[in-house]
Design an enzyme around this catalytic site. Structure first.
Site, mmCIF file in Angstrom:
data_model
loop_
_atom_site.group_PDB
_atom_site.id
_atom_site.type_symbol
_atom_site.label_atom_id
_atom_site.label_comp_id
_atom_site.label_asym_id
_atom_site.label_seq_id
_atom_site.Cartn_x
_atom_site.Cartn_y
_atom_site.Cartn_z
ATOM 1 N N TRP A 1 0.821 -1.221 0.000
ATOM 2 C CA TRP A 1 0.000 0.000 0.000
ATOM 3 C C TRP A 1 0.853 1.267 0.000
ATOM 4 O O TRP A 1 0.336 2.370 -0.003
ATOM 5 C CB TRP A 1 -0.978 0.012 1.181
ATOM 6 N N GLU B 1 -5.769 1.571 5.349
ATOM 7 C CA GLU B 1 -5.853 1.953 6.770
ATOM 8 C C GLU B 1 -6.992 1.234 7.479
ATOM 9 O O GLU B 1 -6.858 0.859 8.641
ATOM 10 C CB GLU B 1 -5.967 3.469 6.928
ATOM 11 N N TYR C 1 -7.725 7.971 15.125
ATOM 12 C CA TYR C 1 -6.424 7.496 14.654
ATOM 13 C C TYR C 1 -6.413 7.332 13.139
ATOM 14 O O TYR C 1 -5.538 7.846 12.438
ATOM 15 C CB TYR C 1 -6.090 6.169 15.339
ATOM 16 N N ASP D 1 -1.497 5.985 18.140
ATOM 17 C CA ASP D 1 -2.012 4.771 18.766
ATOM 18 C C ASP D 1 -1.029 4.347 19.855
ATOM 19 O O ASP D 1 -0.114 5.100 20.199
ATOM 20 C CB ASP D 1 -2.229 3.672 17.716
ATOM 21 N N GLU E 1 3.850 7.855 8.767
ATOM 22 C CA GLU E 1 4.262 6.464 8.587
ATOM 23 C C GLU E 1 5.614 6.187 9.216
ATOM 24 O O GLU E 1 5.879 5.068 9.652
ATOM 25 C CB GLU E 1 4.281 6.105 7.110
HETATM 26 N N1 ADE Z 1 -0.574 0.584 10.585
HETATM 27 C C1 ADE Z 1 -1.571 1.432 10.336
HETATM 28 N N2 ADE Z 1 -1.346 2.133 9.230
HETATM 29 C C2 ADE Z 1 -0.162 1.707 8.744
HETATM 30 C C3 ADE Z 1 0.622 2.041 7.619
HETATM 31 N N3 ADE Z 1 0.196 2.962 6.772
HETATM 32 N N4 ADE Z 1 1.795 1.416 7.455
HETATM 33 C C4 ADE Z 1 2.195 0.483 8.326
HETATM 34 N N5 ADE Z 1 1.503 0.125 9.391
HETATM 35 C C5 ADE Z 1 0.333 0.723 9.609
#
Ligand code: ADE
Length: 327
Positions: free
Chosen positions: A25, A38, A118, A136, A177
Protein backbone atom coordinates in the site's frame (compact mmCIF):
# COMPACT_ATOMS: atom_id res chain seq x y z
CA UNK A 1 6.52 23.70 21.65
CA UNK A 2 8.16 20.37 22.43
CA UNK A 3 11.75 21.10 21.40
CA UNK A 4 12.94 17.52 21.81
CA UNK A 5 10.20 16.31 19.50
CA UNK A 6 10.99 19.03 17.00
CA UNK A 7 14.64 17.97 16.95
CA UNK A 8 13.57 14.37 16.44
CA UNK A 9 11.65 15.00 13.19
CA UNK A 10 14.50 15.14 10.64
CA UNK A 11 16.47 12.14 11.83
CA UNK A 12 13.28 10.13 11.81
CA UNK A 13 12.40 11.15 8.25
CA UNK A 14 15.92 10.38 7.03
CA UNK A 15 15.85 7.01 8.67
CA UNK A 16 12.43 6.27 7.20
CA UNK A 17 13.50 7.04 3.66
CA UNK A 18 16.34 4.54 3.97
CA UNK A 19 14.75 1.87 6.11
CA UNK A 20 11.06 1.70 5.39
CA UNK A 21 9.56 -1.63 4.51
CA UNK A 22 8.35 -2.16 0.99
CA UNK A 23 4.64 -2.63 1.68
CA UNK A 24 2.13 -2.92 -1.16
CA UNK A 25 0.00 0.00 0.00
CA UNK A 26 3.03 2.27 -0.08
CA UNK A 27 3.14 2.08 -3.90
CA UNK A 28 0.83 3.91 -6.32
CA UNK A 29 -1.25 5.58 -3.72
CA UNK A 30 -4.62 7.19 -4.16
CA UNK A 31 -6.83 8.55 -1.39
CA UNK A 32 -9.07 5.54 -1.91
CA UNK A 33 -6.21 3.04 -1.66
CA UNK A 34 -5.09 4.73 1.55
CA UNK A 35 -8.59 4.40 2.95
CA UNK A 36 -8.67 0.70 2.07
CA UNK A 37 -5.28 -0.03 3.59
CA UNK A 38 -5.85 1.95 6.77
CA UNK A 39 -9.16 0.24 7.43
CA UNK A 40 -7.55 -3.13 6.78
CA UNK A 41 -4.70 -2.30 9.14
CA UNK A 42 -7.03 -1.55 12.04
CA UNK A 43 -6.44 -4.24 14.66
CA UNK A 44 -4.72 -6.41 12.09
CA UNK A 45 -1.09 -7.39 11.59
CA UNK A 46 0.80 -5.92 8.66
CA UNK A 47 1.64 -9.43 7.44
CA UNK A 48 -2.02 -10.43 7.26
CA UNK A 49 -2.92 -7.25 5.38
CA UNK A 50 0.01 -7.63 3.01
CA UNK A 51 -1.50 -10.87 1.73
CA UNK A 52 -4.98 -9.48 1.25
CA UNK A 53 -4.58 -5.89 0.18
CA UNK A 54 -3.36 -6.47 -3.38
CA UNK A 55 -6.14 -8.91 -4.24
CA UNK A 56 -8.73 -6.59 -2.74
CA UNK A 57 -7.51 -3.64 -4.78
CA UNK A 58 -7.48 -5.72 -7.95
CA UNK A 59 -11.05 -6.70 -7.33
CA UNK A 60 -12.24 -3.26 -6.24
CA UNK A 61 -9.84 -0.74 -7.80
CA UNK A 62 -12.07 2.33 -7.39
CA UNK A 63 -14.63 3.62 -4.91
CA UNK A 64 -17.32 3.08 -7.53
CA UNK A 65 -16.40 -0.56 -8.10
CA UNK A 66 -16.66 -1.17 -4.36
CA UNK A 67 -19.84 0.83 -4.00
CA UNK A 68 -21.52 -1.19 -6.74
CA UNK A 69 -20.32 -4.57 -5.53
CA UNK A 70 -22.48 -7.03 -3.77
CA UNK A 71 -21.95 -7.07 -0.02
CA UNK A 72 -21.36 -10.83 -0.10
CA UNK A 73 -18.60 -10.37 -2.62
CA UNK A 74 -16.95 -7.70 -0.48
CA UNK A 75 -17.12 -9.88 2.61
CA UNK A 76 -15.60 -12.72 0.63
CA UNK A 77 -12.68 -10.52 -0.39
CA UNK A 78 -12.26 -9.58 3.27
CA UNK A 79 -12.01 -13.22 4.29
CA UNK A 80 -9.25 -13.96 6.76
CA UNK A 81 -8.96 -10.37 7.97
CA UNK A 82 -11.63 -10.62 10.65
CA UNK A 83 -13.70 -7.81 12.14
CA UNK A 84 -16.03 -7.88 9.17
CA UNK A 85 -17.82 -4.72 10.19
CA UNK A 86 -14.81 -2.93 8.75
CA UNK A 87 -15.64 -4.32 5.31
CA UNK A 88 -19.21 -3.08 5.58
CA UNK A 89 -17.99 0.31 6.80
CA UNK A 90 -15.53 0.51 3.95
CA UNK A 91 -18.25 -0.17 1.42
CA UNK A 92 -20.46 2.52 2.94
CA UNK A 93 -17.55 4.94 2.83
CA UNK A 94 -16.98 4.00 -0.82
CA UNK A 95 -20.65 4.72 -1.61
CA UNK A 96 -20.25 8.17 -0.10
CA UNK A 97 -17.02 8.82 -2.02
CA UNK A 98 -18.45 7.55 -5.31
CA UNK A 99 -21.19 10.11 -4.96
CA UNK A 100 -19.48 13.09 -3.33
CA UNK A 101 -15.78 12.63 -4.05
CA UNK A 102 -13.05 12.03 -1.48
CA UNK A 103 -13.26 14.43 1.45
CA UNK A 104 -10.54 17.06 1.55
CA UNK A 105 -10.49 17.86 5.27
CA UNK A 106 -9.74 15.92 8.44
CA UNK A 107 -13.33 16.38 9.60
CA UNK A 108 -14.61 15.07 6.29
CA UNK A 109 -12.42 11.98 6.54
CA UNK A 110 -13.33 11.48 10.19
CA UNK A 111 -17.01 11.48 9.21
CA UNK A 112 -16.61 8.42 6.93
CA UNK A 113 -18.07 5.27 8.44
CA UNK A 114 -15.52 3.18 10.30
CA UNK A 115 -12.99 5.99 10.61
CA UNK A 116 -12.01 7.01 14.15
CA UNK A 117 -9.49 9.60 15.34
CA UNK A 118 -6.42 7.50 14.65
CA UNK A 119 -7.47 6.34 11.21
CA UNK A 120 -8.64 9.83 10.26
CA UNK A 121 -5.23 11.21 11.25
CA UNK A 122 -3.46 8.55 9.23
CA UNK A 123 -5.60 8.98 6.11
CA UNK A 124 -5.59 12.79 6.21
CA UNK A 125 -1.84 12.97 6.50
CA UNK A 126 -0.98 10.15 4.09
CA UNK A 127 -3.64 10.81 1.45
CA UNK A 128 -4.15 14.57 1.81
CA UNK A 129 -0.81 15.74 3.18
CA UNK A 130 -2.41 17.39 6.20
CA UNK A 131 -0.50 17.77 9.48
CA UNK A 132 -2.81 15.44 11.36
CA UNK A 133 -1.19 12.98 13.76
CA UNK A 134 -2.26 9.38 14.13
CA UNK A 135 -1.45 8.33 17.66
CA UNK A 136 -2.01 4.77 18.77
CA UNK A 137 -0.33 2.69 21.44
CA UNK A 138 2.77 2.28 19.28
CA UNK A 139 3.27 6.00 18.86
CA UNK A 140 2.65 6.53 22.56
CA UNK A 141 5.35 3.97 23.25
CA UNK A 142 8.04 5.54 21.07
CA UNK A 143 7.30 9.07 22.28
CA UNK A 144 7.07 8.15 25.95
CA UNK A 145 10.49 6.51 25.58
CA UNK A 146 11.93 9.47 23.69
CA UNK A 147 10.85 11.74 26.55
CA UNK A 148 11.24 9.23 29.41
CA UNK A 149 7.72 10.31 30.18
CA UNK A 150 6.30 8.68 33.28
CA UNK A 151 2.73 9.84 32.70
CA UNK A 152 0.34 6.87 32.59
CA UNK A 153 -0.12 5.98 28.94
CA UNK A 154 -3.88 6.40 28.80
CA UNK A 155 -3.43 10.13 29.28
CA UNK A 156 -0.89 10.45 26.50
CA UNK A 157 -2.72 9.96 23.20
CA UNK A 158 -4.30 13.37 23.15
CA UNK A 159 -1.25 15.00 24.63
CA UNK A 160 1.10 13.59 21.99
CA UNK A 161 -1.34 14.29 19.19
CA UNK A 162 -1.36 17.95 20.19
CA UNK A 163 2.43 18.14 20.46
CA UNK A 164 2.95 16.30 17.16
CA UNK A 165 0.58 18.63 15.34
CA UNK A 166 2.95 21.50 16.15
CA UNK A 167 6.00 19.87 14.62
CA UNK A 168 4.56 18.25 11.49
CA UNK A 169 6.86 18.63 8.50
CA UNK A 170 5.55 19.36 4.98
CA UNK A 171 5.78 15.69 3.98
CA UNK A 172 3.11 14.88 6.47
CA UNK A 173 2.27 11.38 5.31
CA UNK A 174 5.87 10.27 5.45
CA UNK A 175 6.13 11.53 8.99
CA UNK A 176 3.00 9.69 10.09
CA UNK A 177 4.26 6.46 8.59
CA UNK A 178 7.77 7.01 9.93
CA UNK A 179 6.37 7.17 13.47
CA UNK A 180 4.45 3.95 12.86
CA UNK A 181 7.47 2.31 11.28
CA UNK A 182 9.80 3.11 14.14
CA UNK A 183 7.36 1.51 16.57
CA UNK A 184 6.93 -1.52 14.32
CA UNK A 185 10.52 -2.43 13.50
CA UNK A 186 12.87 -0.70 15.97
CA UNK A 187 11.21 0.59 19.11
CA UNK A 188 9.25 -2.64 19.54
CA UNK A 189 6.95 -3.38 22.46
CA UNK A 190 8.02 -6.72 23.87
CA UNK A 191 11.55 -7.69 24.63
CA UNK A 192 14.40 -5.38 23.79
CA UNK A 193 14.04 -2.52 21.37
CA UNK A 194 16.81 -2.35 18.74
CA UNK A 195 18.35 0.88 20.00
CA UNK A 196 21.49 0.45 17.91
CA UNK A 197 19.35 0.85 14.77
CA UNK A 198 17.33 3.78 16.08
CA UNK A 199 17.58 7.27 14.59
CA UNK A 200 16.79 8.64 18.04
CA UNK A 201 19.50 6.74 19.87
CA UNK A 202 21.33 9.95 20.75
CA UNK A 203 18.14 11.83 21.67
CA UNK A 204 16.20 9.22 23.57
CA UNK A 205 15.95 9.96 27.28
CA UNK A 206 14.87 6.46 28.20
CA UNK A 207 17.93 5.09 26.42
CA UNK A 208 20.16 7.62 28.19
CA UNK A 209 18.71 6.47 31.49
CA UNK A 210 19.35 2.85 30.53
CA UNK A 211 15.74 1.82 30.65
CA UNK A 212 13.81 1.88 27.40
CA UNK A 213 11.34 -0.70 28.64
CA UNK A 214 10.43 1.43 31.67
CA UNK A 215 8.10 3.28 29.29
CA UNK A 216 5.26 3.66 28.69
CA UNK A 217 4.03 3.54 32.26
CA UNK A 218 0.73 1.81 32.74
CA UNK A 219 -1.77 3.25 35.17
CA UNK A 220 -2.14 1.02 38.21
CA UNK A 221 -5.28 -1.03 37.97
CA UNK A 222 -7.95 0.42 40.18
CA UNK A 223 -9.00 -2.03 42.84
CA UNK A 224 -12.57 -3.19 42.63
CA UNK A 225 -14.85 -1.89 45.29
CA UNK A 226 -16.18 -4.78 47.35
CA UNK A 227 -19.84 -4.51 48.29
CA UNK A 228 -21.29 -6.87 50.89
CA UNK A 229 -24.99 -7.42 50.48
CA UNK A 230 -27.82 -9.57 51.74
CA UNK A 231 -30.19 -10.90 49.10
CA UNK A 232 -33.56 -12.10 50.38
CA UNK A 233 -35.57 -14.61 48.45
CA UNK A 234 -38.89 -14.00 50.20
CA UNK A 235 -41.34 -16.82 49.64
CA UNK A 236 -45.02 -16.49 50.44
CA UNK A 237 -47.18 -19.42 49.25
CA UNK A 238 -45.90 -19.91 45.69
CA UNK A 239 -44.94 -16.26 45.23
CA UNK A 240 -41.60 -14.50 45.52
CA UNK A 241 -40.80 -10.84 46.07
CA UNK A 242 -38.88 -8.93 43.41
CA UNK A 243 -38.11 -5.28 42.89
CA UNK A 244 -36.93 -3.14 40.02
CA UNK A 245 -33.46 -1.63 40.26
CA UNK A 246 -32.95 2.07 39.87
CA UNK A 247 -33.19 3.37 36.30
CA UNK A 248 -29.68 4.69 36.60
CA UNK A 249 -26.41 3.00 37.44
CA UNK A 250 -25.36 -0.62 37.60
CA UNK A 251 -27.87 -3.05 36.03
CA UNK A 252 -30.26 -0.15 35.59
CA UNK A 253 -33.93 -1.04 35.44
CA UNK A 254 -33.42 -4.79 35.78
CA UNK A 255 -35.21 -6.91 38.38
CA UNK A 256 -33.76 -8.38 41.55
CA UNK A 257 -34.62 -10.06 44.79
CA UNK A 258 -34.77 -7.60 47.71
CA UNK A 259 -31.22 -6.41 48.06
CA UNK A 260 -29.72 -4.83 51.18
CA UNK A 261 -26.26 -3.36 51.47
CA UNK A 262 -26.89 -2.78 55.20
CA UNK A 263 -28.68 -5.07 57.63
CA UNK A 264 -31.71 -6.73 56.11
CA UNK A 265 -35.02 -6.43 57.98
CA UNK A 266 -36.64 -9.46 59.58
CA UNK A 267 -39.34 -10.73 57.23
CA UNK A 268 -39.66 -14.21 58.71
CA UNK A 269 -37.81 -17.41 59.34
CA UNK A 270 -34.65 -18.09 57.36
CA UNK A 271 -34.87 -21.51 55.74
CA UNK A 272 -31.56 -21.62 53.89
CA UNK A 273 -28.54 -19.47 53.22
CA UNK A 274 -26.04 -19.42 50.40
CA UNK A 275 -23.06 -17.23 49.59
CA UNK A 276 -22.41 -16.02 46.05
CA UNK A 277 -20.03 -13.59 44.41
CA UNK A 278 -20.43 -11.55 41.27
CA UNK A 279 -17.64 -9.56 39.70
CA UNK A 280 -18.34 -6.48 37.59
CA UNK A 281 -15.69 -4.28 36.01
CA UNK A 282 -15.39 -1.88 38.94
CA UNK A 283 -17.41 -3.54 41.68
CA UNK A 284 -17.54 -6.93 43.29
CA UNK A 285 -20.64 -8.09 45.07
CA UNK A 286 -20.23 -10.58 47.90
CA UNK A 287 -23.75 -11.69 48.59
CA UNK A 288 -25.32 -13.69 51.34
CA UNK A 289 -28.54 -15.11 49.99
CA UNK A 290 -31.30 -16.10 52.40
CA UNK A 291 -34.41 -18.05 51.55
CA UNK A 292 -37.03 -16.66 53.91
CA UNK A 293 -40.56 -17.86 54.72
CA UNK A 294 -42.22 -14.43 54.62
CA UNK A 295 -44.87 -13.73 57.25
CA UNK A 296 -46.98 -11.84 54.76
CA UNK A 297 -46.90 -10.42 51.22
CA UNK A 298 -44.99 -7.33 52.21
CA UNK A 299 -45.97 -4.26 50.22
CA UNK A 300 -43.49 -2.37 48.09
CA UNK A 301 -42.51 -5.48 46.13
CA UNK A 302 -43.88 -7.22 43.09
CA UNK A 303 -44.90 -10.74 44.04
CA UNK A 304 -44.44 -13.19 41.20
CA UNK A 305 -44.35 -16.94 40.69
CA UNK A 306 -41.11 -18.79 39.97
CA UNK A 307 -42.19 -19.27 36.40
CA UNK A 308 -42.93 -15.58 35.90
CA UNK A 309 -39.58 -14.61 37.37
CA UNK A 310 -37.80 -17.01 35.06
CA UNK A 311 -39.65 -15.98 31.91
CA UNK A 312 -41.09 -12.48 32.23
CA UNK A 313 -38.65 -10.43 34.24
CA UNK A 314 -35.12 -9.54 33.23
CA UNK A 315 -33.08 -10.67 36.21
CA UNK A 316 -29.30 -10.20 35.87
CA UNK A 317 -27.09 -13.25 36.10
CA UNK A 318 -25.67 -11.99 39.40
CA UNK A 319 -28.89 -13.31 41.00
CA UNK A 320 -29.10 -16.59 39.14
CA UNK A 321 -27.14 -18.18 41.98
CA UNK A 322 -30.38 -18.10 44.00
CA UNK A 323 -32.72 -19.37 41.29
CA UNK A 324 -32.38 -22.88 42.69
CA UNK A 325 -34.71 -21.81 45.52
CA UNK A 326 -37.55 -20.94 43.16
CA UNK A 327 -39.90 -23.89 43.04
N1 ADE B 1 -0.57 0.58 10.59
C1 ADE B 1 -1.57 1.43 10.34
N2 ADE B 1 -1.35 2.13 9.23
C2 ADE B 1 -0.16 1.71 8.74
C3 ADE B 1 0.62 2.04 7.62
N3 ADE B 1 0.20 2.96 6.77
N4 ADE B 1 1.79 1.42 7.46
C4 ADE B 1 2.19 0.48 8.33
N5 ADE B 1 1.50 0.13 9.39
C5 ADE B 1 0.33 0.72 9.61
Amino acid sequence: MDELLKTAVSPLLEWYRLSKRDLPWRRDRTPYSVLVSELMLQQTRVEAVRERYVAFMEKFPTPRSLAEADEEEVLKAWEGLGYYSRARNLRRAACFIAEHGFPDTYEGVRALTGVGDYTAGAISSIALGLPTPAVDGNVVRILSRLHADGTPQDALKREYAARLAEVYPPRAGEFTEALMELGAIVCVPNGRPLCGACPWEGLCRAHAAGCETCYPVRAPKKERKVVHATVLVLRYADMYAIEKRDERGLLAGLWQFPFFEKDAPDFGETLQTKRAKHVFTHIEWRMTGKLVAAREKYPGYVWATADEIRTRYAVPSAFKAFFGWLT
